[in-house]
Design an enzyme around this catalytic site. Sequence first.
Site, PDB file in Angstrom:
ATOM      1  N   GLU A 406      -3.092  84.541 -60.424  1.00  0.00           N
ATOM      2  CA  GLU A 406      -2.876  83.098 -60.625  1.00  0.00           C
ATOM      3  C   GLU A 406      -3.781  82.254 -59.725  1.00  0.00           C
ATOM      4  O   GLU A 406      -3.349  81.276 -59.113  1.00  0.00           O
ATOM      5  CB  GLU A 406      -1.397  82.744 -60.384  1.00  0.00           C
ATOM      6  CG  GLU A 406      -0.467  83.418 -61.372  1.00  0.00           C
ATOM      7  CD  GLU A 406       0.996  82.991 -61.256  1.00  0.00           C
ATOM      8  OE1 GLU A 406       1.315  82.178 -60.362  1.00  0.00           O
ATOM      9  OE2 GLU A 406       1.818  83.471 -62.053  1.00  0.00           O
ATOM     10  N   GLU A 482       2.574  89.982 -65.322  1.00  0.00           N
ATOM     11  CA  GLU A 482       3.761  89.526 -64.584  1.00  0.00           C
ATOM     12  C   GLU A 482       4.722  88.966 -65.624  1.00  0.00           C
ATOM     13  O   GLU A 482       4.360  88.067 -66.378  1.00  0.00           O
ATOM     14  CB  GLU A 482       3.366  88.447 -63.571  1.00  0.00           C
ATOM     15  CG  GLU A 482       4.398  88.196 -62.489  1.00  0.00           C
ATOM     16  CD  GLU A 482       3.806  87.370 -61.343  1.00  0.00           C
ATOM     17  OE1 GLU A 482       2.754  87.765 -60.796  1.00  0.00           O
ATOM     18  OE2 GLU A 482       4.362  86.322 -61.024  1.00  0.00           O
TER      19      GLU A 482
END
Length: 790
Positions: A406, A482
């Site tokens: 991210e 994720e």
Amino acid sequence: MMSQTVVLKDNWRFSKEVKEDAFAVGFDASKWDKVSVPHDWAIYGPFDKEWDKQVSAIEQNGEKIPTEKTGRTGSLPHIGTGWYRNTFTIPEFKKGKKALLVFEGAMSEPQVFLNGKQIGKWGYGYSYFSIDITNELVVGKENLLAVKLTNMPFSSRWYPGAGLYRKVSVVVSEEERFAQWGTFITTPDMKDNNAVVDIKAEFHGSNVSMETQIKDANNKVIATQKNTETKDGKFHQTILVGKPNLWSPETPYLYTAVTKLYAADGTLKDEQNIKFGIRFIKYEPHVGFSLNGKITKFKGVCLHHDLGPLGAAINKAALKRQLTILKDLGCNAIRSSHNMPSFEQLELADEMGFMFLAESFDEWAKPKVENGYHRFFSEYAEKDIVNLVRATRNHPCIVMWSSGNEVPDQWGAEGVKRARWLQDIFHREDPTRPVTVGMDQVKATMESGFGALLDIPGLNYRVHLYEEAYKTFPQGFILGSETASTVSSRGIYKFPVVKEKNKQYPDFQSSSYDLEACSWSNVPDEDFVLQDDKPWVIGEFVWTGFDYLGEPTPYDEKWPSRSSYFGISDLAGLPKDRFYLYRSRWNTKDKTLHILPHWNWKGREGEITPVFVYTSYDSAELFVNGKSMGVQKKNNSTPQNRYRLMWNDVKYEPGTVKVVAFDSNGKKAAESEVKTAGDPYKIVLNADRKTIKADGEDISFVTVSVVDKNGIPCPVADNELQFKVTGAATYRAACNGDATSLEIFHQDHMKLFSGKLVVLVKTIETAGAIQLEVTGKGLQKGKINLKSER
């Protein structure tokens, strides 16, 4: 003399109080704490929101307005400077010898001094690195090693730990020696029934030869090769292994390569014993991932590096317990998030059979937190990746690398260049494994080309974008890098039972009906649908296998929340209900039949109290006090109905809830029941292992619960209990899995949470009998006998 490794474990002195420089040889450290390494100075507390209070808006979570956040890094005293000092002696050290100091992780920004002089430093607290100390060594006398560690505020998004939390060692070798982390073993091919084992070994020295023996798991030599030819400072050998046992999560078979370096006169100069596995991995468009020719989906979990009540200090018994719990779950893969994994974790993953996604960074050049990795990126990123890959690439468990998670660099052209640069370094160091990035800005990476250039596009959440990403990206598959981030507190249930995002309650807990998630995340069943219906989805890594310290979403604005709610198991390693939802789908060897909630609801008589059953069976009948509530069968009407059996109209009455499950022929196959408990009466102890090693490191994890007069577990008990360990062990810590508890782990008392907690009993270096006694006011005490052996 061949290479020798001395692990610097004992006789360290530590201080967090010292304000001046403490590297001088004559500095008096006699009043400092005596510690052994691995060591985490911050885990001893106390918890205090002032440690990590910040006023900010968390961009990743879509926040626009800054608010006071607490508990983000666990509210433990990790910030500040700590000093470690130790002495060691190298007895014989002739000219031409080499000495390396090896750190497997030092939190954070280590500055290293030997005999009063600075000899090296590093940036990233998760990195492995080594320092050549040959010229600074005093031979035959004591050498003083001093390490200064600095943890800045706002440098992490979770609890990073503090100190020398992984091993430190000194490696002494001859002039002719194998290079540190310089040997690379791959298994590129099968020819007929033979596996090709390829060994490339870097070395120092001249006029040397290398012999390799390959041993099977029984230590029997099955192949040998010797050669003298070298190219670019490397030996290159290709050895055939007949009828190989292939490594997989089901059969984690390990071979050992014994490589020996000889001088021209035949003297043995160096020797390495490297464990490896023979296994074949492939990622193919529209087909997915295959291991040894068999299509395999990742049933994975993400793990932060802290070990709950032990903090970041690495401990093999704690890691092994985690992996044993994950095996029972049916999990086959682990993502080290968001950092380099410990060597111990990788060794266990090799031995126990877990595929591994080894991750490197949570930040690149653009910051997420004020003092994060972006400060080191340009100077250290390449060095950090090189060390990660070279130190760990022989582990068969590692099946892919991740260069980031991210990262804000997902936006714009600069980020695309960085992603390519990092991926190219991984490819250069290891051409055999692909690279991914956990992407949350999926739309941005579709537009910029960022997602298209990765070997494996990893999506963090964004289940609604899977189809579009699959069509847009050229790779032909998607990884759930994720997933889920469902929140729940073990044994806590909220009414009415509704599926909701960002739900908060006055007690700062989340409901264990497993229907609550964050604004950006989802419940498990939505991922299951994608995993089961889309062959091009190659698997998932659930956030997270275990709760961890820090990131108490959805309560990071509520004190005293100080640890996560995301875990499939809690911070103590105790399974939440969600454990059985995943187990019912992932564990294909053992049957699962689990009822929730508990059945102690004084004051809810006659009120609707839904009953869920997580099971590997397709249908079941529910009975309350002998009266049928009907048969439920899994169906495709909603993701929840597909994976759970739910009786939503059950009214609470004390007594017995029983479920009878049916096999595919409609025959009764299994049953389970939950009973209303009376008052807590007696303490019950249950150890994960009753015999442990007398090495000063091993730990027995003892689950403590209370039962009523009839032996029925009391699910809402919160009694304060005291712990006493006698014999050949010490009391180390306790943990109850309550994210809002400010009780300190290493104190010898703690409250039960939802009727349970775990006590850690740690061995000393003397073998013998051990007893743990647990007492509580008005309760029959609990006792358990353990023993330690050499």
